[in-house]
Write a protein that holds these residues in place. Structure first.
Motif, PDB file in Angstrom:
ATOM      1  N   LYS A  14     -17.500  62.599 153.625  1.00  0.00           N
ATOM      2  CA  LYS A  14     -18.561  61.612 153.698  1.00  0.00           C
ATOM      3  C   LYS A  14     -19.902  62.315 153.938  1.00  0.00           C
ATOM      4  O   LYS A  14     -20.897  62.037 153.256  1.00  0.00           O
ATOM      5  N   ALA A  15     -19.898  63.254 154.890  1.00  0.00           N
ATOM      6  CA  ALA A  15     -21.136  63.951 155.237  1.00  0.00           C
ATOM      7  C   ALA A  15     -21.698  64.714 154.038  1.00  0.00           C
ATOM      8  O   ALA A  15     -22.910  64.839 153.893  1.00  0.00           O
ATOM      9  N   TYR A  16     -20.820  65.231 153.185  1.00  0.00           N
ATOM     10  CA  TYR A  16     -21.298  66.011 152.038  1.00  0.00           C
ATOM     11  C   TYR A  16     -21.323  65.192 150.759  1.00  0.00           C
ATOM     12  O   TYR A  16     -21.345  65.752 149.658  1.00  0.00           O
ATOM     13  N   GLY A  17     -21.292  63.864 150.925  1.00  0.00           N
ATOM     14  CA  GLY A  17     -21.474  62.978 149.774  1.00  0.00           C
ATOM     15  C   GLY A  17     -20.344  62.984 148.772  1.00  0.00           C
ATOM     16  O   GLY A  17     -20.555  62.758 147.588  1.00  0.00           O
ATOM     17  N   LEU A  18     -19.121  63.250 149.246  1.00  0.00           N
ATOM     18  CA  LEU A  18     -18.003  63.288 148.298  1.00  0.00           C
ATOM     19  C   LEU A  18     -16.978  62.194 148.591  1.00  0.00           C
ATOM     20  O   LEU A  18     -15.922  62.165 147.962  1.00  0.00           O
ATOM     21  N   ASP A  19     -17.277  61.293 149.555  1.00  0.00           N
ATOM     22  CA  ASP A  19     -16.257  60.308 149.945  1.00  0.00           C
ATOM     23  C   ASP A  19     -15.891  59.368 148.797  1.00  0.00           C
ATOM     24  O   ASP A  19     -14.778  58.885 148.725  1.00  0.00           O
ATOM     25  N   GLN A  20     -16.850  59.159 147.861  1.00  0.00           N
ATOM     26  CA  GLN A  20     -16.556  58.297 146.705  1.00  0.00           C
ATOM     27  C   GLN A  20     -15.566  58.969 145.751  1.00  0.00           C
ATOM     28  O   GLN A  20     -14.950  58.314 144.934  1.00  0.00           O
ATOM     29  N   GLN A  50     -12.985  61.155 146.585  1.00  0.00           N
ATOM     30  CA  GLN A  50     -11.837  61.838 147.168  1.00  0.00           C
ATOM     31  C   GLN A  50     -10.540  61.622 146.391  1.00  0.00           C
ATOM     32  O   GLN A  50      -9.632  62.440 146.481  1.00  0.00           O
ATOM     33  N   MET A  55     -20.804  69.481 142.953  1.00  0.00           N
ATOM     34  CA  MET A  55     -19.875  68.747 143.809  1.00  0.00           C
ATOM     35  C   MET A  55     -18.600  69.546 144.020  1.00  0.00           C
ATOM     36  O   MET A  55     -18.040  69.579 145.113  1.00  0.00           O
ATOM     37  N   ARG A  75     -19.148  72.155 146.557  1.00  0.00           N
ATOM     38  CA  ARG A  75     -19.178  71.580 147.902  1.00  0.00           C
ATOM     39  C   ARG A  75     -17.759  71.274 148.373  1.00  0.00           C
ATOM     40  O   ARG A  75     -17.417  71.503 149.532  1.00  0.00           O
ATOM     41  N   ASP A 106     -27.891  73.239 149.816  1.00  0.00           N
ATOM     42  CA  ASP A 106     -26.871  72.446 150.523  1.00  0.00           C
ATOM     43  C   ASP A 106     -26.026  73.329 151.423  1.00  0.00           C
ATOM     44  O   ASP A 106     -25.877  73.087 152.613  1.00  0.00           O
TER      45      ASP A 106
END
Lengths: 274, 260
Positions: free
Chosen positions: B121-127, B129, B140, B143, B177
């Motif tokens: 979530k913090a690194y903007g990847l929760d969508q 997973q 991405m 990251r 990043d």
């Protein structure tokens, strides 16, 4: 072959006239190809039938579609068609499963012990290039005239090539991915379960496609030499008694069987990759 | 203060039937806790060999590697390694890719899982997973690879040209990043690169290695006076940046028969 773009999002409103035209042309092309295939097949059968009917060819030697059809019908009625097909199918599936299991196990063992692979390499190369039909008479003496002999013959045809292909594939696992596993604290076991096996699934499936055909070849060779049932037996028997209808009918059933087996593996491939 | 990483007299050679190729010869340096150190040098100066030795993938022929004053073999799991390519496995989802390390070390507890989804979530990847790696952009993916490394909570991060496989624009933003993630978490990092400007934009100190066999040619401390920690992109806009770049360039060229 059906051309079907996978995952192509097609929404009605997004289609431009040019795209519509393109799609229509593609559809037409595909239809032309399938219609031509069916036409070619029908033309071939019709020519064969006519040639036999007008005695352009000797129907005793070359048979004819109608005679083959009648022969297949008779064999289906007395059940012999299913007995022979079943025997060949059973032997092929059994030897195929054995090849896959033994091939995978041996290739993994060679990957785990590279020195063993180096020692055994000449043996494997020799066994792989040896024409396996030469072994058949030997197998009959050793194992007798039985299903065991046929399955062994079929396994010997496919096994060694399968081991070599799988082992070569295993050894080509991306060394960087292996490095990654080690850097995360894993060892050879983790490399095997997390990288090698999952990455090798396409290889194993393509190997299966080759092996199913080779196993069928091996089973037919085995049945030619020693058996009382099966399509290979039927082919040899009917050629000896000059029943060309039965012979060609057996070959046709064999064709269909190999197509069905191959399709089965393609189905498995789709299941796995989905 | 005990240095986070101390290297003394490290040497390593590759052996083949054709002969011996010395890769590193008598390398010594240290990295302080929380420091970001960059190692640069011409290609074939043994940069990657150095990293292999540091994460225990190869044994040094001579010299010692100490982590917090203890030999490497006792503290191997304190090191996180980021490779040149992300090497995310296509047959795994992003979530299952980033949990690979925990899975291998058999510590994938519900608590760790929770932490992982927070990191995603913090690194903007929760969508993303549940997506496959091929559905993500290069940035991405890199990251995600960093999360896979950070999930094991290493103290020392080894970065092996982690941006070199990305296109230039992505490279700049991923570099921003990742360096901010590393600095926020107070990790010690060792970046190996051949890109001078990348080294100047992220590091606190830069070590210049000579061509094969690699030896330490120079150590250049960098300082960018400012009221806050500058991001790599901000550093590139400072007057000091080009000065450091040129002194590194001169250092690289000094006594080099190929370029001087």
């Amino acid at each position: 072959m059906i051309l079907r773009p996978r995952n192509a999002p097609v929404t009605q409103e997004s289609i431009s006239p040019a795209q519509k035209e393109f799609l229509a042309a593609q559809l037409l092309h595909r239809r032309q190809v399938s219609v031509s295939r069916v036409m070619l097949f029908i033309l071939f059968l019709a020519l064969w039938e006519l040639a036999a009917a007008f005695s352009w060819i000797d129907s005793f030697i070359f048979s004819s579609p109608s005679r083959i059809g009648r022969c297949l019908w008779d064999m289906a009625l007395d059940g012999s068609l299913f007995v022979h097909t079943g025997v060949t199918l059973g032997e092929t599936v059994l030897s195929f499963l054995l090849v896959i299991l033994l091939g995978l196990a041996a290739a993994l063992l060679l990957w785990l012990f590279p020195t063993l692979a180096q020692i055994l390499e000449p043996c494997l190369v020799m066994l792989n290039s040896l024409p396996k039909s030469a072994l058949a008479p030997l197998l009959i003496v050793w194992l007798g005239s039985s299903t065991r002999t046929i399955v062994t013959a079929a396994v010997s045809v496919a096994l060694f090539g399968s081991i070599l292909t799988l082992h070569t594939g295993f050894c080509q696992t991306d060394p960087e991915k292996v490095r990654l596993i080690y850097s995360l604290g894993g060892g050879k076991k983790e490399v095997l379960t997390k990288v090698l096996l999952p990455a090798s699934i396409p290889l194993i499936i393509s190997n299966m496609k080759v092996n199913i055909g080779l196993c069928l070849v091996g089973v037919i060779i085995g049945e030619f030499l020693s058996s009382r049932a099966g399509l290979g037996y039927l082919i040899i028997y009917s050629s000896q008694v000059f029943q060309m209808n039965t012979l060609v009918a057996s070959i046709i059933v064999l064709c269909l069987m190999s197509v069905v087996l191959y399709q089965g593996i393609q189905w498995l491939e789709k299941k796995v990759s989905a | 203060m005990t240095p986070k990483l101390e290297i003394r007299g490290l040497s390593y050679s590759y052996h083949s039937l054709e002969g011996e190729t010395p890769a590193l010869s008598d390398i010594s340096f240290q990295v302080n806790p929380g420091e970001f150190l960059a190692v640069i040098g011409p290609s074939g100066c043994g940069k990657s060999t150095l990293l292999s030795l540091l994460c225990g993938l190869a044994e040094p022929e001579a010299g010692t590697i100490l982590i917090d004053g203890k030999p490497l073999s006792q503290s191997k799991d304190r090191i996180g390694y980021m490779l040149q390519k992300d090497h995310l496995f296509e047959w795994r989802s992003i979530l299952s890719n980033v949990s690979l390390g925990l899975e291998i070390r058999k510590c994938l507890t519900p608590k760790r899982r929770e932490e992982l989804s927070e990191m995603l979530k913090a690194y903007g990847l929760d969508q993303f997973q549940d997506k496959r790696p091929s559905q993500l952009s290069g940035g991405m993916r890199q990251r995600a690879a960093l999360i896979r490394t950070l999930a094991l909570k290493p103290d020392l991060l080894l970065l092996d040209e982690p941006f070199s496989a990305l296109d230039y624009q992505t490279r700049l933003s991923v570099c921003d990043d990742i360096s901010s993630i590393i600095r926020e978490n107070g990790k010690t990092a060792l970046l190996v690169t051949h890109d001078l400007s990348e080294a100047v934009s992220v590091a606190d100190r830069v070590i210049v290695l000579t061509a094969r066999p690699g030896t330490v040619k120079a150590i250049l401390p960098l300082s960018f006076p400012s009221d806050h920690v500058l991001s790599p992109m901000e550093r590139r806009n400072t007057p000091e940046f080009s000065g450091y770049f040129h002194s590194l360039w001169k250092e690289m060229k000094r006594n080099d028969p190929e370029t001087s």
